[in-house]
Design a protein around this motif. Structure first.
Motif: not given
Ligand SMILES: *Cc1c(COP(=O)(O)O)cnc(C)c1O
Length: 423
Positions: A4-20
């Protein structure tokens, strides 16, 4: 193996950390490919709204018929109003759901102007939603004394003219009326500061909360706000054309008149007396029969917002806005996109506007070719609504890649510069 593109990996990690993040599943999302960035114009459909409306239509209307007025319908404007009051830091009995935002502005604006006899000025700004200005022009025509609207101009079209506004408020000012979060740039006013200055000069304030409610924490009582109105089909997810809300501070309710006096605001309305006598409290700001179907559709969205909590929602909104602005700076600014929203998060509401000389055609290309749905506001604003309850970081990352592609590969050139009716 696909990486996956690096930016997408980063976005997905942010989604996993998002409590909402889990709240997205509480909304109807039939098309996972669609990136919806227009929830600030029409919020998504909460899943429970379907069941609620079926119950309403089948049982309350179909079976119970007229009896339903005594089984919850009559109280609905106040019941739903009380829930909105909870979101906005107001007390029970200070809020009603009725009519449209425009009509409520007229009722409260004219009510306030009649109350402020002897004063002649209404103050607003040129960033306000035009309908709000049209309504105030109508208010002035309906008064029996000469009054005028002073429109204070923003220097850059992005930031509200705060100092000029504060200076414009004087002893002749009857009313200051502003939209709290500006619909184009997302600039957000300091409610407490403006309200205090207005009161020091004896003026009243009427805030339009349409682009703030459900996204920005608001404390109407703590700021001692006199009057407010706002929309329920944007961040409240109440459905297209859902009725609006109005707020009148407790101590003003019996001192202000509703200029559209109708039977729903009448004392003992089923006595059918011939002369109008207002009901006490907030209820006399009703005019006619509430639209029960769309009023009922507002409740499920409110429950979701109350469950998530306004401070959590704002925190996610700030995080996502900062993320989007970082992406803009690194990937879009070099392609001619401008940030048409304040950089400072303290004065920025929940959406972000990006300007581009080809803004309209880029917007068309995003919708037609990229399955990305923002909206467009003249002259050059591509407006990106990112309601925290259902927008993912992945959505934001993908939208930025789509904007890049549309410009780098000149996809927008396939589209005409003529706008459709609704942009
Ligand atoms: C959306 C919006 C309205 C909508 O008014 P309606 O009467 O519902 O058409 C009004 N004012 C502002 C600031 C808005 O953003």
């Amino acid at each position: 193996m696909n990486t996956l593109p690096e930016g997408l990996v980063d976005a997905l990690a942010r989604d996993r950390a998002d409590n909402l993040a889990g709240f997205r599943h509480r909304f109807v999302v039939p098309d996972h490919e669609l990136i919806y960035l227009d929830g600030n114009s029409l919020g998504r459909l909460p899943k429970t709204t379907n069941a609620k409306l079926h119950e309403l239509v089948d049982r309350e209307w179909g079976d119970r018929l007229i009896r339903s007025w005594n089984e919850g319908w009559f109280d609905a404007p106040q019941r739903v109003g009380d829930k909105i009051a909870e979101l906005l830091g107001a007390a029970s009995g200070e809020m009603l759901v009725a009519d449209s935002t425009s009509v409520n502005l007229f009722k409260l604006g004219l009510g306030a102007m009649r109350h402020q006899a002897g004063r002649h000025k209404i103050i607003t700004d040129d960033l306000n939603f035009p309908s709000d200005l049209y309504i105030m022009q109508g208010v002035i025509k309906s008064l029996d004394r000469p009054c005028h609207l002073e429109v204070v101009h923003s220097d850059d079209g992005i930031h509200g003219p705060l100092d000029k506004l504060l200076n414009a408020i004087d002893e002749d000012t009857a009313l200051v009326t502003l939209t709290h979060t500006v619909f184009k740039s997302s600039y957000t006013y300091d409610m407490e500061l403006i309200t205090r200055r207005a009161h020091e000069k004896g003026a009243m304030v009427l805030w339009d909360l349409s682009h703030s409610v459900g996204a920005v924490p608001i404390h109407l009582n703590a700021c001692d706000v006199d009057l407010a109105v706002g929309c329920t089909y944007k961040y409240l997810n109440g459905g297209p054309g859902a009725p609006a809300f109005l707020y009148v501070r407790k101590d003003l309710q019996d001192r202000l008149e509703n200029p559209i006096s109708g039977w729903m605001g009448q004392k003992n309305l089923f006595q059918f007396t011939l002369d109008y006598e207002p009901e006490q409290g907030i209820r006399h700001f009703l005019t006619g029969t509430p639209s029960i179907l769309s009023l009922t559709a507002i409740e499920p969205g409110l429950s979701l917002l109350l469950e998530a909590g306004m401070d959590n929602i704002r925190q996610k909104s700030l995080n996502q806005s900062a993320y989007l602005i970082d992406l803009w700076e690194s990937e879009l600014e070099p392609l001619g996109f401008r940030l048409n929203s304040p950089r400072d998060p303290a004065v920025r509401g929940p959406h972000i506007s990006l300007g581009h000389d080809e803004g309209l055609r880029i917007d068309r290309a995003l919708i037609e070719k990229k399955n990305v749905l923002p909206d467009f506001r003249r002259p050059d604003n591509i407006r990106l609504g990112i309601p925290p309850l259902y927008t993912s970081y992945e959505d934001i990352w993908r939208a930025v890649q789509a904007m890049k592609d549309v410009v780098v590969n000149r996809i927008y050139e396939e589209f005409s510069t003529e706008a459709p009716v609704v942009t």
